[in-house]
Design an enzyme around this catalytic site. Structure first.
Site, PDB file in Angstrom:
ATOM      1  N   GLU A 165      13.081   1.345  13.169  1.00  0.00           N
ATOM      2  CA  GLU A 165      14.051   0.477  13.830  1.00  0.00           C
ATOM      3  C   GLU A 165      15.366   1.203  14.091  1.00  0.00           C
ATOM      4  OE1 GLU A 165      12.003  -2.165  10.638  1.00  0.00           O
ATOM      5  OE2 GLU A 165      12.329  -0.023  11.032  1.00  0.00           O
ATOM      6  N   LEU A 197      -9.989  23.086  -1.219  1.00  0.00           N
ATOM      7  CA  LEU A 197      -9.533  21.714  -0.942  1.00  0.00           C
ATOM      8  C   LEU A 197      -8.185  21.694  -0.227  1.00  0.00           C
ATOM      9  CD1 LEU A 197     -10.521  19.986  -4.328  1.00  0.00           C
ATOM     10  CD2 LEU A 197     -11.911  20.328  -2.265  1.00  0.00           C
TER      11      LEU A 197
END
Length: 361
Positions: free
Chosen positions: A56, A215
């Site tokens: 916003e 990973l």
């Protein structure tokens, strides 16, 4: 009044903007905002990164003629915040600027907001409409909502299986061998992209020993997820890739483990102790909540995957099907759910499965 079709048009723009923050906003949600005056968007923005201005604020700052704000409508896919965190409350800013119309996708159910933003706006005289494209707005931030409503991370299961239904060959004496790739390079790259979108990735002891995976997101530009490794008796050697200094790793060990077995390693490694025999997953989730981890992708082997499935602790599954056949090996897990949809990457099929309603079970 603007009719609902127009509301949805601008809310879709908010959702599209919000997605631009994917992988960067956690633990904050993905939020987009558009400011509309006389049928035209005069300002828009999205939350780019945790700690930076909210959607916003960015939308308001992008409006060239601030005098138009008092005649405009502000669209946002999530209820404006009502608390002081790293940034001031957006609801207060909107109220101060006297933006007359605020259209919201869904209420923020986090305890520190949960309707307070809407209350501030209404008390300031704003005309508030909520629930526009609500299901789409909740789905976009499914990780955020699962974390706050279910008190655990959003759990994604991922595995690849052969044409004849195996996820791995039988390892001789449990020893390490070269990874048995089932899919193609396209699938591998996509998995690295997925890793960049989640906060953590989890494997068990056997996968760490057998495959020695990193990973990380080395095939995709993005931040590495936190690595979580089940190592009940702290028997993993310190030279494994999951113990390097490229990314943070959390080891889940049993509280009865002999502390003399700790061999650690570097400042990126942390050990958390639980009772493996009692309420294991409750303890695990509390650790992840304390670490503010809202999502985890499970890339473990058969034992870990089936454990989450059997305990009904999953929200989504992503299953690759390759053209290879192993003839014998470790059986792939099974999920008794209808698939959401299929996709194809070259000669590999990808099936997505999602629980029908992850918020009302």
């Amino acid at each position: 009044m603007i009719n609902r079709t127009i509301h949805e048009k601008y809310m879709q723009r908010c959702l599209d903007l919000a997605k631009l923050g994917a992988g960067n906003t956690s633990p904050n949600p993905m939020v987009g905002s558009a400011i509309v005056y006389n049928g035209k968007i005069i300002g828009e923005g999205y939350h780019r990164k945790s700690g930076e201005p909210h959607a916003e604020v960015n939308a308001i700052n992008s409006v060239k003629d601030k005098n138009l704000l008092s005649k405009a409508s502000l669209y946002v896919n999530l209820e404006p915040c009502a608390h002081y965190g790293k940034t001031p409350p957006c609801a207060n800013l909107i109220a101060t600027l006297k933006i007359p119309n605020v259209i919201i996708g869904t209420v923020d159910t986090a305890a520190h907001v949960s309707g307070r933003g809407i209350q501030i706006l209404k008390e300031a005289g704003c005309n508030v409409v909520s629930g526009v494209m609500e299901s789409e707005s909740r789905d976009l931030n499914k990780r955020f909502f699962t974390f706050h409503e279910k008190k655990r991370p959003y759990i994604i299961l991922k595995w690849a299986q052969t044409k004849d239904g195996f996820i791995d060959v039988i390892r001789n004496n449990g020893g390490s061998v070269e990874p048995t790739w089932i899919t193609n390079e396209y699938a591998k790259t996509l998995v690295h992209k997925w890793r960049s979108e989640e906060q953590s990735i989890l494997i068990g002891t056997n996968t760490a020993l057998a495959d020695n995976p990193s990973l990380t997101t080395r095939l995709w530009k993005g931040k590495n997820p936190i690595r979580i490794v089940f190592d009940r008796n702290l028997r993993l050697p310190p030279n494994l890739h999951v113990f390097d200094d490229i990314a943070k790793t959390i080891v889940i060990a049993d509280e009865s483990t002999n502390l003399g077995r700790i061999k650690f390693f570097n400042e990126n490694i942390g050990i958390k102790f639980v009772n493996y025999e009692k309420d294991f997953y409750s303890q695990l989730f509390q650790i992840l909540i304390n670490e503010d981890i809202q999502s985890v992708i499970i890339e473990g082997g058969e034992q870990v995957l089936n454990s989450f499935i059997e305990n009904d602790l999953w929200d989504e599954a992503r299953i690759f099907y390759g053209e290879k056949e192993f003839k014998k090996g470790i059986q792939a897990p099974r999920i008794e759910q209808e698939y959401l949809y299929n996709d194809y990457l070259g000669n590999s099929k990808l099936t997505f499965i999602k629980k029908r309603d992850i918020f009302n079970q």
